[in-house]
Scaffold this motif. Structure first.
Motif: not given
Lengths: 314, 491, 615
Positions: B164, B167-168, B171, B216, B289, C585, C587-588, C590-593, C595-596, C599-600, C602-603
């Motif tokens: 993870k 990955l981030i 980016l 970002i 959280s 909570r 919102v997190y 736990g899945n990496g994708q 999170y990605a 990010v995108i 938000f961008l």
């Protein structure tokens, strides 16, 4: 020295007066009750005989220190309150300590006796006593509310907390306070029903149910003392009522015969007031405790509130 | 040999290589060398800082190429303060981890220390560099080492966390490159000072787009919401000294980069509001959280995110007092969080159940560590008389001066949430019945010394913050003073 | 060095020293704590003077500690009660675990309280307030029960809400008035309710929560009941008074100016105090655990004090200050009694024990005196407090209905007063308590000393009036004359307490003599099992004491009042929040994708809205 001696003499006389009158009233109550129930009833001085009998008992059972001391508390409470209530208006005789205490003090002092009684009853170990105390205290919360409302309304109306001033007002204007604030009177008399613990509020010592309640375990000289204190207290309560609402006594000047006439007036007035709880007691059944409490929180409290509003706005 | 800022980076890098070589000869070299190097870093700080405070800043050029064509390293009171702090805390963490037994499912100690050294070198580089692309390089170094360290225990969880992060982080790299690209095409330079000088001439849309990319990318590094999803996993799966380093060093570097870029390089309006809003959201989400967590290290990780959010809010407010508070908070957070991770990991180490239940009644077996954890917990919530109180207080006063009542109420409400989960944990440590199976691992003397030293810092600064307020004021001044930064470098 | 600083140092170093010496020798811990407080108290009463001041700078702020008459009055409570409580602790805490922790936290709490009272700038006030809070928190969670965490957390959360409200107010006082000094802020009108009304309201919130004002009182019953009794004496007696200290401070501007905004606030607070008094009382009388009864009673008594403060009149504030001292005395003594019973008999659950009067006569005596004081019955000191409150409400501030409410609460207080005495000491004895012994002397002495205070203030309330009047001067009231032994109100009616006291004593002695001596040979003393039971004989081991549902009739009569359960409301809110957090909570994921994608996304949002965000 002469002043102190005079005062003590006056105090003693007052106490004896209260004692005698109170016992007689108790006897009168029994006589009236009997007559309405179509019986002959005991003689009017029966209470004195009872007292002598109690003092003459062969054994007196003492239930611990608190049980021993409890009757004294009642005497203390009764006599202390007695000292602070004006007996006669023009207080030369029987002046006692009238100028030195006010209504709020009296309110609390009246509870002093019940507290002592409750402690003595508690130590005896009889569950009936404890139940009686619990009922008594709960009921007290009931009837104190209208009583306080009435007293507060009078305090506001006349801007004083001293009984002396209330009597002075009645003396000067010639108008009895029962007319100046009738709702206060109504609230007070209804709460007095609770204080006297005659029917319908006699569940505290409900004889057929609770073996006399708090005084179950008092016997012999203790019961005698309690009776004495109770009688004095009866007289005290009545005098308070008379002083506040019916103009007090002692309006005949300060000579010897004036004092006697004043005392007679006092006894007559208190007796008339006393008849109210007696008669109501004769014809009423018994309220359960929560019914009693709820009763006091309804109409008497309403009367009390009206009394306060009357005092504020009129 | 003249001590210059470049030593900050060179020393750990050399150490990394040295460890690789020396450990062939001497087994324990891997453990000793980092200590020597970090101690040397502290010495550098002690030598350079007085010069910095006196002259205003030191700018060193590399390889003789003058700025703005060459790379320069800039040591301002702000960056100098941070590097000193990082060095000291890094040393403490090393001392703590001296006897750290790397579990045998992982690799050998020397790899661990090498990676750790390179991470610290990279972070220090981010802090003191004056060149954008150089910053990118160092961020990459930090990234790669961090990914490896996260996965150091070759287990499934570590690998997942590392993935993870990778990955981030990738980016972040991409967006950072894009931002740098735009800036380079617009201003023709990579030197921060020169870009700052030329920034007013860049067209607005280009400027803002570039800024967004930077926000970002650096937001990912600075653990801002919603780009901080990688952080809880990384912090909790990494070996404990690494978690401490993440909290104390890496995040500090990330925030520094973000702040330097937004405050010094760019001159766009609205950044401050952005920082305040996103900082608050970060803080709120993170603390909420944290309450729901059952794993100690994850809870601490979320708490870290929350504190970083508060730091960003403080920078966003932007007044002198606010920046002062922000820097103070960064320092406090680094110390306290490192301490929490250090003591927390002993708890985990000592009980077989990794969840919070494993902490029940643990103070009987580890009284000293429990006390330290409790003090650190109190400090981070902001109870006086510990140092955490002062930083929060300054930030709140700064917010008050700007009349931001809702922000203040928001921050305090979040503090109450923080209070709940930390005190819950402290209650657990002290007052619950000890039911879980445990193996005995008492802390060794070096760990005790390290932790005591940091605790002492918390208490002493808490009672008498005047010891560092002078430095902090100068650091805050230097950050806010863009003109002299440019002038000093481009003279 | 300055006296005040030295005292603080003594207390804090004493705390640390006591904590560490526990590792060396358990027995020394208690002694060390007691010695510390003795030195501190002695030093204070010996050397500290009114007007002592200590100014210093800490991290860009200038702090000021000082001693004025108002602070001095509260220090009587803080140091006096703490000294007695620590003396009591020696025997009470004997044999318990983690004594170092207990005594250390205790001394820190005392240091915190002392600091609060001497602070003359807001930052010091806040710092010491927080220290006091978390030190007392440590003691609340001292007892080892599983859900003690709830009580502790409740306490901490409510305290934190209050403290942070205070902090917000402090920050804004600095913003609007440019100062942190309390005196300066006062003179610039920081506490006047006319401008920036949220500042005094937040401060009142902070102080009020500590003083357990409804609806924020829910932490108090649990916290008071579950903490070790020796600390609860201080907790309820002194710590709550810190809230009172603060409320009086906040209202001090209003006392002088009597502006409209302040009037409304004071009325609201007065009614909140009145409701607190009523609700505290009626919940107290249904308790079966003596400790919880006392805890609820404390909440109710604090209600009286708050009412007194809110009236803003001379008699009212005197009532509040007087009751503050007296409450510390009698409540401290009562909690000590409960602790003594707990230590000697093992429990304070009134359904399990009774009839201890013969075994613990001195404890009973203390309880009796304290209960009489609590009930407000003459001739003991409580009556004076009650008198003052009623007079204040009726004669000075025309708040008649509130007077009735207070009177209702006061009358209902007789119920639980009696219950406490009856439940523990009267009635028949339990088999298990056959071998209960009287409490040790070091526990009895503080209790008796506190009872003595209750007694003496009954006849000579002037002993308290004079320092309190000086305190009121410091708050801005004009000089008033208070008689040593009699009370008078503005309508000119007086009550002469010394006469009353003398009279009662004389009658008592006479009556006692007569009753005891007359028929002495005919008196037989019997135990509690020898009662008239209408032919039913009691079996071995049976206890006929009436303990269960003692006031059931009253409960039935007042049923509507009992429906209002504030605790449940807060618990429900807490649970709802916790559920919300648990949901949030996620919102997190736990899945990496994911999170990605965050990010995108938000961008993208930033790029789209960039013109609005960055102009």
């Amino acid at each position: 020295m002469e002043g102190i001696g005079f005062e003590i003499l006056g105090a003693l006389l007052t106490t004896i007066l209260a004692f005698v009158v109170g016992m007689f009233f108790g006897g009168l109550n029994r006589k009236i009750t009997a007559r309405t129930q179509n019986r002959v009833g005991p003689p009017v001085y029966q209470n004195f005989i009872d007292l002598m009998k109690l003092q003459a008992k062969r054994t007196n059972i003492a239930h611990g220190f608190m049980g021993h001391v409890a009757p004294i508390w009642i005497i203390i409470a009764a006599t202390t309150v007695l000292m602070f209530i004006p007996i006669l208006h023009d207080g030369l005789w029987f002046r006692n300590l009238t100028f030195r205490g006010d209504l709020i003090f009296l309110l609390y002092m009246m509870v002093f006796g019940s507290l002592g009684m409750a402690l003595g009853a508690g130590q005896s170990g009889n569950p009936n006593s404890a139940i009686g105390v619990s009922r008594g205290l709960s009921q007290m919360v009931g009837f104190e509310i209208p009583f306080v409302l009435a007293l507060v309304s009078l305090m506001i109306q006349f801007q004083t907390t001293s009984i002396q001033d209330l009597m002075a007002y009645q003396h000067e204007t010639g108008q009895w306070i029962i007319f100046a604030n009738p709702f206060a009177f109504l609230a007070t008399i209804l709460s007095y029903l609770g204080m006297f613990r005659y029917s319908p509020f006699d569940i505290v010592g409900a004889p057929a149910e609770l073996a006399s309640g708090p005084i179950s375990e008092f016997g012999g000289k203790y019961l005698g003392t309690v009776m004495t204190g109770g009688s004095i207290f009866t007289f005290v309560k009545l005098v308070l009522m008379v002083d506040i609402f019916f103009g007090g006594a002692g309006n005949f000047g300060t000579g010897f015969w004036g004092v006697v006439a004043g005392l007679v007036e006092l006894v007559v007035k208190t007796f008339i007031v006393y008849l109210i709880p007696v008669f109501i007691g004769l014809v009423s059944p018994r309220f359960r405790t929560e019914q009693a409490i709820r009763f006091f929180w309804k109409w008497p409290t309403v009367f009390g509130v009206i009394a306060v509003l009357w005092a504020v706005f009129l | 040999m003249v001590i210059s800022p470049v030593h900050y980076i060179v020393a750990p890098l050399l150490a990394a290589f040295a460890i690789a070589l020396l450990s062939k000869i001497y087994k324990n070299a891997a453990r000793i060398v980092p200590g020597i190097v970090l101690f040397y870093n502290i010495v550098i700080s002690l030598v350079l800082m007085p010069q910095v405070l006196e002259k205003g800043m030191i700018s060193e050029v590399i390889a003789g190429w003058e700025a703005p064509w060459g790379i320069n390293l800039v040591l301002t009171p702000f960056s100098g303060f941070l590097t000193t702090a990082v060095s000291v805390i890094g040393f403490a963490i090393w001392l703590y981890g001296y006897k750290f037994k790397v579990r045998l499912q992982g690799g050998e100690v020397k790899y661990y220390e090498i990676l750790q050294m390179m991470m610290i070198a990279g972070s220090l580089g981010v802090i003191i560099t004056g060149d954008l692309f150089n910053m990118f390089v160092f961020i990459e170094i930090v990234g790669i080492t961090a990914y490896s360290l996260t996965a150091f225990y070759r287990g499934r969880d570590g690998a997942e966390a590392s993935f993870k992060y990778l990955l981030i982080g990738s980016l972040a790299s991409i967006f950072l490159l894009m931002g740098i690209l735009i800036i380079y095409t617009q201003t023709g330079s990579l030197n921060m000072a020169q870009i700052a000088e030329r920034m007013p001439m860049v067209p607005q849309t280009m400027k803002v787009t570039a800024l967004i990319f930077f926000l970002i990318a650096l937001g990912i590094e600075a653990e801002m919401f919603p780009m901080n999803g990688w952080a809880p996993d990384a912090y909790s799966q990494a070996p404990s000294p690494t978690s401490a380093v993440f909290a104390a060093v890496v995040s500090v570097a990330g925030v520094y980069a973000l702040i330097r870029v937004t405050f010094t390089v760019f001159d766009v309006e609205g950044v401050h509001q952005y920082l305040i809003v996103m900082g608050f959201v970060t803080m709120l989400v993170a603390e909420i959280s944290a309450v729901a967590q059952v794993n100690l290290k994850r809870m601490l990780a979320y708490s870290s995110l929350g504190q970083m959010g508060l730091v960003l809010i403080a920078f966003g407010i932007g007044s002198h007092l606010a920046v002062f508070g922000a820097i103070f908070l960064m320092l406090n957070h680094a110390v306290i969080k490192a301490l929490l991770f250090m003591s927390g990991s002993y708890f985990i180490y000592n009980s077989d159940d990794k969840r919070l239940i494993g902490l029940n009644g643990i103070h009987k077996r580890l009284p000293f560590v429990s006390a330290i954890f409790s003090i650190a917990a109190f400090a981070i919530i902001g109870f006086p008389p510990f140092s955490g109180f002062w930083s929060k207080f300054y930030i709140l006063i700064a917010a008050g001066d700007e009349n931001m009542i809702f922000l203040i109420i928001g921050i305090l409400m979040v503090t109450i949430i923080e209070l709940v989960y930390y005190l819950r944990t402290v209650a657990r440590i002290y007052f619950y019945k000890d039911e879980v199976e445990h193996t005995e691992h008492k802390p060794s003397i070096n760990a005790i010394v390290a932790m005591s030293f940091l605790t002492l810092f918390i208490i002493v600064i808490g009672i008498y913050p005047n010891l560092i307020t002078g430095y902090l004021h100068q650091a805050a001044d230097s950050l806010l003073d863009k003109a002299s930064y440019i002038q000093h470098i481009l003279k | 060095m300055n006296t005040l600083t030295i005292i603080l140092l003594i207390l804090t170093i004493g705390a640390a020293f006591t904590y560490f010496i526990n590792a060396v020798n358990h027995k020394l811990t208690a002694i060390s704590a007691f010695v510390t407080i003795t030195i501190a108290t002695g030093y204070f009463f010996g050397l500290a003077e009114l007007g002592d001041q200590f100014k210093f700078a800490l991290g860009d702020f200038s702090m000021q500690w000082g001693l004025n008459a108002f602070s001095y009055y509260f220090i009587y409570i803080v140091l006096g009660l703490s000294w007695l409580a620590l003396l009591y602790s020696i025997a009470y805490m004997e044999g318990k675990a983690r004594l170092g922790y207990y005594y250390g936290a205790f001394l820190l709490t005392i240091a915190g309280m002392f600091g609060v009272v001497i602070s003359q700038d807001f930052i010091s006030l806040f710092i010491f307030w927080e220290i006091m809070t978390w030190a007392s928190f440590l003691l609340v969670i001292y007892n080892y029960y599983y859900n003690i965490k709830t009580e502790g957390m409740k306490y901490m959360i409510f305290s934190a809400i209050g403290a942070y409200a205070m902090l917000t107010a402090i920050v804004f006082i600095h913003h609007y008035y440019g100062t942190f000094l309390i005196g300066e802020a006062l003179s610039k009108g920081a506490f006047s309710f006319n401008q920036h009304i949220f500042i005094p309201i937040f401060l009142l919130l902070g102080f009020g929560i500590k003083a357990a004002v409804m609806p924020f009182h829910v932490w108090a019953p649990g916290a008071y009941a579950k903490t070790p009794m020796s600390f609860t004496a201080v907790f309820s007696g002194a710590l709550s008074k810190m809230g009172i200290f603060g409320i009086a401070l906040v209202f001090s501007t209003y006392y002088i100016t009597h502006n409209a905004g302040g009037f409304i606030a004071s009325q609201i607070l007065a009614w909140m105090g009145g409701i607190t008094a009523v609700m505290g009382t009626i919940y107290a009388l249904i308790q079966t655990d003596a400790k919880r009864l006392l805890a609820y009673s404390s909440v109710a008594q604090l209600g009286y004090i708050v009412v007194g403060l809110s009236t803003g009149t001379k008699l009212g504030i005197m009532a509040a200050l007087y009751l503050a001292v007296l409450h510390a005395a009698f409540k401290g003594a009562l909690f000590m009694v409960a602790g003594a019973v707990e230590k000697q008999a093992g429990t304070t659950d009134m359904t399990k024990i009774s009839g201890l009067i013969k075994r613990m006569p001195w404890t009973f005596l203390v309880a009796l005196i304290s209960i009489i004081t609590l009930a407000g019955v003459p001739p003991l000191g409580g009556f004076v407090g009650k008198w003052l409150i009623y007079e204040a409400l009726i004669t000075e501030s025309n708040n008649y209905f509130l007077a009735i409410v207070i009177f209702f609460s006061s009358t209902a207080a007789f119920l639980y007063s009696y219950r406490f005495l009856f439940g523990l000491f009267l009635g028949q004895e339990e088999e298990e308590t056959k071998d209960v012994k009287e409490a040790p002397v070091t526990m009895l002495i503080p209790m008796l000393m506190l009872s003595f205070v209750s007694i003496i203030t009954g006849v000579m309330p002037g002993l308290v009036f004079n320092p309190a009047a000086k305190a009121m001067n410091a708050l801005g009231f004009a000089d008033t004359n208070w008689d040593m032994t009699s009370l008078s109100n503005i309508w000119g009616n007086t009550t002469d307490l010394s006469l009353i006291g003398i009279f009662i004593i004389i009658v008592f002695i006479l009556g006692f003599a007569v009753l005891t001596l007359k028929g002495r040979k005919k008196t037989k003393s019997v135990g509690t099992k020898d009662i008239s039971s209408s032919g039913e004989l009691w079996k071995e081991g049976e206890n006929w004491t009436f303990q269960q549902d003692f006031f059931k009739p009253f409960q039935r009569a007042a049923a509507p009042l009992y429906k209002f359960d504030m605790d449940k409301i807060w618990s429900d809110m807490g649970n709802a929040l916790e559920a919300f957090f648990g949901f949030f909570r996620k919102v997190y994921t736990g899945n990496g994708q994911t999170y990605a994608i965050y990010v995108i996304a938000f961008l993208a949002i930033l790029l789209i809205f960039k013109d609005y965000i960055f102009n």
